[in-house]
Motif scaffolding. Structure first.
Motif, PDB file in Angstrom:
ATOM      1  N   ALA A   1     -54.941 -78.057 -61.568  1.00 24.92           N
ATOM      2  CA  ALA A   1     -53.627 -78.867 -61.396  1.00 24.92           C
ATOM      3  C   ALA A   1     -52.604 -78.091 -61.086  1.00 24.92           C
ATOM      4  O   ALA A   1     -51.437 -78.464 -61.358  1.00 24.92           O
ATOM      5  CB  ALA A   1     -53.560 -79.453 -62.880  1.00 24.92           C
TER       6      ALA A   1
ATOM      7  N   GLN B   1     -49.722 -84.631 -61.192  1.00 27.32           N
ATOM      8  CA  GLN B   1     -50.315 -84.637 -62.164  1.00 27.32           C
ATOM      9  C   GLN B   1     -49.737 -85.009 -63.642  1.00 27.32           C
ATOM     10  O   GLN B   1     -50.433 -85.038 -64.492  1.00 27.32           O
ATOM     11  CB  GLN B   1     -51.220 -83.246 -62.208  1.00 27.32           C
TER      12      GLN B   1
ATOM     13  N   GLY C   1     -52.662 -70.755 -57.669  1.00 26.57           N
ATOM     14  CA  GLY C   1     -52.305 -69.820 -56.707  1.00 26.57           C
ATOM     15  C   GLY C   1     -51.731 -70.737 -55.537  1.00 26.57           C
ATOM     16  O   GLY C   1     -51.514 -72.057 -55.607  1.00 26.57           O
ATOM     17  N   ASP C   2     -51.651 -70.176 -54.332  1.00 23.01           N
ATOM     18  CA  ASP C   2     -51.010 -70.748 -53.221  1.00 23.01           C
ATOM     19  C   ASP C   2     -52.008 -71.949 -52.634  1.00 23.01           C
ATOM     20  O   ASP C   2     -51.268 -72.964 -51.921  1.00 23.01           O
ATOM     21  CB  ASP C   2     -50.497 -69.959 -51.907  1.00 23.01           C
ATOM     22  N   THR C   3     -53.250 -71.791 -52.640  1.00 28.07           N
ATOM     23  CA  THR C   3     -54.233 -72.783 -52.242  1.00 28.07           C
ATOM     24  C   THR C   3     -54.835 -73.108 -53.397  1.00 28.07           C
ATOM     25  O   THR C   3     -55.136 -72.630 -54.366  1.00 28.07           O
ATOM     26  CB  THR C   3     -54.978 -72.369 -51.270  1.00 28.07           C
ATOM     27  N   ARG C   4     -55.736 -74.469 -53.030  1.00 31.58           N
ATOM     28  CA  ARG C   4     -56.455 -74.895 -54.267  1.00 31.58           C
ATOM     29  C   ARG C   4     -57.573 -73.852 -54.555  1.00 31.58           C
ATOM     30  O   ARG C   4     -57.894 -73.811 -55.538  1.00 31.58           O
ATOM     31  CB  ARG C   4     -57.181 -76.104 -53.575  1.00 31.58           C
TER      32      ARG C   4
ATOM     33  N   SER D   1     -56.406 -71.300 -56.641  1.00 30.07           N
ATOM     34  CA  SER D   1     -56.224 -71.873 -57.900  1.00 30.07           C
ATOM     35  C   SER D   1     -57.661 -71.708 -58.894  1.00 30.07           C
ATOM     36  O   SER D   1     -57.825 -71.262 -59.921  1.00 30.07           O
ATOM     37  CB  SER D   1     -55.834 -73.163 -57.797  1.00 30.07           C
TER      38      SER D   1
ATOM     39  N   ASP E   1     -60.764 -81.798 -59.865  1.00 28.47           N
ATOM     40  CA  ASP E   1     -59.336 -81.749 -59.389  1.00 28.47           C
ATOM     41  C   ASP E   1     -58.650 -82.705 -60.810  1.00 28.47           C
ATOM     42  O   ASP E   1     -59.060 -83.683 -61.017  1.00 28.47           O
ATOM     43  CB  ASP E   1     -59.160 -82.739 -58.295  1.00 28.47           C
ATOM     44  N   ALA E   2     -57.423 -82.162 -61.158  1.00 28.55           N
ATOM     45  CA  ALA E   2     -56.766 -82.952 -62.116  1.00 28.55           C
ATOM     46  C   ALA E   2     -56.162 -84.282 -61.563  1.00 28.55           C
ATOM     47  O   ALA E   2     -56.168 -85.414 -62.094  1.00 28.55           O
ATOM     48  CB  ALA E   2     -55.387 -82.003 -62.654  1.00 28.55           C
TER      49      ALA E   2
HETATM   50  O1  C5P Z   1     -53.951 -81.564 -52.563  1.00 24.87           O
HETATM   51  P1  C5P Z   1     -55.019 -82.067 -53.183  1.00 24.87           P
HETATM   52  O2  C5P Z   1     -54.821 -83.315 -53.732  1.00 24.87           O
HETATM   53  O3  C5P Z   1     -56.293 -81.849 -52.177  1.00 24.87           O
HETATM   54  O4  C5P Z   1     -55.477 -81.203 -54.534  1.00 24.87           O
HETATM   55  C1  C5P Z   1     -56.642 -81.383 -55.106  1.00 24.87           C
HETATM   56  C2  C5P Z   1     -56.387 -80.613 -56.690  1.00 24.87           C
HETATM   57  O5  C5P Z   1     -56.012 -79.319 -56.405  1.00 24.87           O
HETATM   58  C3  C5P Z   1     -55.319 -81.141 -57.323  1.00 24.87           C
HETATM   59  O6  C5P Z   1     -55.788 -81.352 -58.648  1.00 24.87           O
HETATM   60  C4  C5P Z   1     -54.156 -80.154 -57.256  1.00 24.87           C
HETATM   61  O7  C5P Z   1     -53.348 -80.034 -58.318  1.00 24.87           O
HETATM   62  C5  C5P Z   1     -55.145 -78.746 -57.160  1.00 24.87           C
HETATM   63  N1  C5P Z   1     -54.561 -77.860 -56.542  1.00 24.87           N
HETATM   64  C6  C5P Z   1     -54.208 -76.655 -57.237  1.00 24.87           C
HETATM   65  N2  C5P Z   1     -53.646 -75.509 -56.599  1.00 24.87           N
HETATM   66  C7  C5P Z   1     -52.992 -75.537 -55.406  1.00 24.87           C
HETATM   67  C8  C5P Z   1     -53.345 -76.890 -54.759  1.00 24.87           C
HETATM   68  C9  C5P Z   1     -53.986 -77.827 -55.200  1.00 24.87           C
HETATM   69  O8  C5P Z   1     -54.611 -76.410 -58.387  1.00 24.87           O
HETATM   70  N3  C5P Z   1     -52.484 -74.533 -54.702  1.00 24.87           N
END
Ligand code: C5P
Length: 208
Positions: free
Chosen positions: A10, A22, A68-71, A74, A93-94
């Protein structure tokens, strides 16, 4: 189901939504609460990953860590907080607050049955067009959802080299793992645009 842990990510900024989606209210409860609560109900432990500024204890999570900076980054931060003896790790995914416990059970069961990973997906209904190649045959295409479950060792190994992908199944497959697909749920929508909250609220209203 001993040894099943969830990582709920999230930590996104909600760029397409226009803010941190979220924390928007859905039927009176923040989106993130719906997602954490279903993970809590379906798994033995829950690690919640939020933006660094939002890290604070959460009553339904065993640990709350900074993303982190990307999913994928994270997810990796979440994995670091999952106990070493966890056997199955479910990533969710939240932004998908309507995932049903049955969907969690289906992907977990598939991994218990011997797969390295399991994702849920639904057939594509829109006509899909490739920017360079024009309209493509949608028959073999599916839209991938979360939750996704993995043998813990397979997921950890897939994340070892810090690779990025839009889901974890892609990383596990790239690392040589066998990922199976179980039927997803059209109601398990991802909150991406503000309109999705209206649709999610309407879908909740159809639940018994
Ligand atoms: O951007 P998207 O909708 O694909 O993100 C999917 C999930 O990944 C979301 O629940 C979002 O909060 C999480 N996320 C994350 N860290 C990031 C990018 C997205 O936890 N840097």
């Amino acid at each position: 189901m001993p040894g099943v842990w969830a990582v709920v990510v999230a930590a996104g900024s909600g760029r397409r939504f226009g803010g941190p989606k979220q924390y928007e209210l859905l039927a009176g409860r923040p989106v993130i609460e719906w997602s954490v609560c279903v993970a809590r109900a379906a798994c033995d432990g829950v690690v919640l990953v939020v933006a660094p500024a939002d890290v604070a204890p959460h009553r339904s999570a065993d640990a709350v860590v900074a993303g982190g900076d990307t999913r994928s980054a994270s997810v990796r931060n979440g994995l670091a907080a999952v106990p070493d003896d966890a056997e199955v790790i479910v990533v969710h995914d939240a932004a998908r607050p309507l995932a049903a416990p049955e969907l969690f059970a289906a992907v977990i069961d598939a991994v218990r049955g011997g797969a390295d990973g399991a994702l849920c997906a639904i057939p594509v209904t829109d006509t899909i067009r490739h920017a360079q190649h024009g309209t493509i045959d949608r028959a073999p295409l599916v839209a991938v959802q979360t939750p996704q479950a993995f043998r813990a060792a397979a997921l950890r190994a897939a994340h070892n080299d810090g690779a990025d992908a839009t889901d974890d199944a892609a990383l596990v497959e790239a690392a040589g793992g066998r990922v199976v697909v179980v039927p997803g749920d059209p109601a398990n929508i991802k909150i991406t645009h503000p309109e999705d909250l209206v649709i999610a609220a309407a879908l909740l209203g159809t639940r018994p």
